[in-house]
Design an enzyme around this catalytic site. Sequence first.
Site, PDB file in Angstrom:
ATOM      1  N   HIS A  87       0.979  -1.600  -0.081  1.00  0.00           N
ATOM      2  CA  HIS A  87      -0.018   0.120   0.043  1.00  0.00           C
ATOM      3  C   HIS A  87       1.194   1.388   0.007  1.00  0.00           C
ATOM      4  O   HIS A  87       0.457   1.833  -0.921  1.00  0.00           O
ATOM      5  CB  HIS A  87      -0.971  -0.198   1.052  1.00  0.00           C
ATOM      6  CG  HIS A  87      -1.726  -1.389   1.377  1.00  0.00           C
ATOM      7  ND1 HIS A  87      -2.466  -1.581   2.457  1.00  0.00           N
ATOM      8  CD2 HIS A  87      -2.114  -2.318  -0.100  1.00  0.00           C
ATOM      9  CE1 HIS A  87      -3.498  -2.568   2.287  1.00  0.00           C
ATOM     10  NE2 HIS A  87      -3.225  -2.906   0.492  1.00  0.00           N
ATOM     11  N   HIS A 245      -9.765  -2.051  -5.315  1.00  0.00           N
ATOM     12  CA  HIS A 245      -8.182  -1.875  -3.875  1.00  0.00           C
ATOM     13  C   HIS A 245      -7.277  -3.807  -4.340  1.00  0.00           C
ATOM     14  O   HIS A 245      -5.974  -2.747  -4.763  1.00  0.00           O
ATOM     15  CB  HIS A 245      -8.523  -2.766  -2.986  1.00  0.00           C
ATOM     16  CG  HIS A 245      -7.364  -2.918  -1.595  1.00  0.00           C
ATOM     17  ND1 HIS A 245      -6.420  -2.253  -1.317  1.00  0.00           N
ATOM     18  CD2 HIS A 245      -7.167  -4.084  -1.313  1.00  0.00           C
ATOM     19  CE1 HIS A 245      -5.626  -2.286  -0.564  1.00  0.00           C
ATOM     20  NE2 HIS A 245      -5.651  -3.541  -0.463  1.00  0.00           N
ATOM     21  N   ASP A 249      -2.915  -2.694  -5.105  1.00  0.00           N
ATOM     22  CA  ASP A 249      -2.481  -3.890  -4.984  1.00  0.00           C
ATOM     23  C   ASP A 249      -0.835  -3.818  -6.551  1.00  0.00           C
ATOM     24  O   ASP A 249      -0.390  -3.836  -6.024  1.00  0.00           O
ATOM     25  CB  ASP A 249      -3.430  -4.772  -4.404  1.00  0.00           C
ATOM     26  CG  ASP A 249      -2.742  -5.176  -2.654  1.00  0.00           C
ATOM     27  OD1 ASP A 249      -3.092  -4.317  -2.457  1.00  0.00           O
ATOM     28  OD2 ASP A 249      -4.277  -6.317  -2.800  1.00  0.00           O
ATOM     29  N   HIS A 272      -1.032 -10.998  -4.942  1.00  0.00           N
ATOM     30  CA  HIS A 272       0.732 -10.658  -4.476  1.00  0.00           C
ATOM     31  C   HIS A 272       1.922 -11.809  -5.529  1.00  0.00           C
ATOM     32  O   HIS A 272       2.707 -11.329  -6.188  1.00  0.00           O
ATOM     33  CB  HIS A 272       1.027 -10.121  -3.454  1.00  0.00           C
ATOM     34  CG  HIS A 272      -0.115  -9.314  -2.523  1.00  0.00           C
ATOM     35  ND1 HIS A 272       0.263  -7.876  -3.512  1.00  0.00           N
ATOM     36  CD2 HIS A 272      -0.353  -9.593  -1.645  1.00  0.00           C
ATOM     37  CE1 HIS A 272      -0.854  -7.116  -1.462  1.00  0.00           C
ATOM     38  NE2 HIS A 272      -1.741  -8.084  -1.736  1.00  0.00           N
TER      39      HIS A 272
END
Length: 320
Positions: A87, A245, A249, A272
Site C-alpha cells: 500500500h 483495491h 495492490d 501478490h
Amino acid sequence: VGHGDQEHKVQNTLKASVAFEGVGLHSGQMARLVINPAAAGHGIVFKRTDIALGNTLVPALWDHVERTALCTRLINAAGVSVSTVEHVMAALAGCGIHNALVELDGPEVPILDGSSAQFVRGIMGQGIHRLGAPVSAIEVLKPVTVTKDGATATLLPCDRLMIEFHIDFEEQAIGRQSRVLDLRNGAFVRELCDSRTFCRRVDVETMQANGLALGGVPGENAIVFDGARIESGEGLRHSDEPVRHKMLDALGDLALAGGPILGRYVGDRAGHALTNTLLRELFATPGAVRRVECDMAMTARLPGQGLVWSEIPSNSRRVA
C-alpha cells in the site's frame, strides 16, 4: 530544450519527511514509518531502524520479494525483512515518487485504514521535489503471462501504464467485478487510493488461527465480506471497492520493478505472489523489457504527473 522542459522529465522525491504510525495488519504490532527524501538514483529503500547491527537496508525491488500469499514481504541477504509494503509502494508510485528512504521501527508497515489514502495525503502534503536527473521507465516490449491455480497475470506492451483486473468471489456482496484504468493524470489518486483491503469472513478465522491478520479490525482497517453482509464500519467507498483495491495492490507490486512501468497489466484473480512471479518472468524473458530514458511525452504519461491536491478523496466518501 529550455530549462522549463527539462524540469518535467526528472526523478522525484519528497520535499520533507512524513511520518505514519499504526498497527500492522498481520503482526498486530505497532510501528512508526517515516518516508524521507532521497537523492536521484537512490530508488525506494526500506530501513529497519529497530535493528542495531548488520545490514538493515531492504531495497524495494522484485528480486527481494519473499513469496507470501497474503502480503508482499521484502527481505535482504542478511535476512532482515519488511512486510506488507504494497500500500505504501502504491502510494509512492501513484504520486510519482522515484526516490525515498522509508524508515520502519518494526517488521510490518502500518495498515492505517487499509488503503493508500493516508500515505497519499502525507506525501502530497509535504510536496514533490524535482531532482536534477532524468527519469527512466521499464518498457514492456513483448507479452509475458504467468498462471497458477486458475489465476492469471499478464503484461503487454503499451505506451503508458494501464491496469485491468477481474475478480470472481462466491460472496454475494463481492461477486464478479472488472475494471480497467489508465494510470495517467493522477488517476490512481482519484480512482484507487482510498479503496481498502478486504477479505472473506471464512478467511479471517483461518488467518488468525495461523497467527495472521492479528491487527485486522473490520471497519477500521479492512472490509470483511460474509455472504451478502459487509462489515466495514462505513459501508463501501465505491460500489466496486474490492476490484479497485486489487488494482491498488497490483500497482504497489509492479512498483517493485525498479522504475515506472510502461505496459498494460491484466490480472484475473491474481494476487501478490503471482504479480511478483510475473515480474520475475518479465526480467527473465530475453527481449521482453528494456529500461528507457523518458522524453517529455513519455514522462507526461507516467503515474503521478498531473496530481491535484483537491482530487485526493476525503476521509468521508462512501456510496453504499
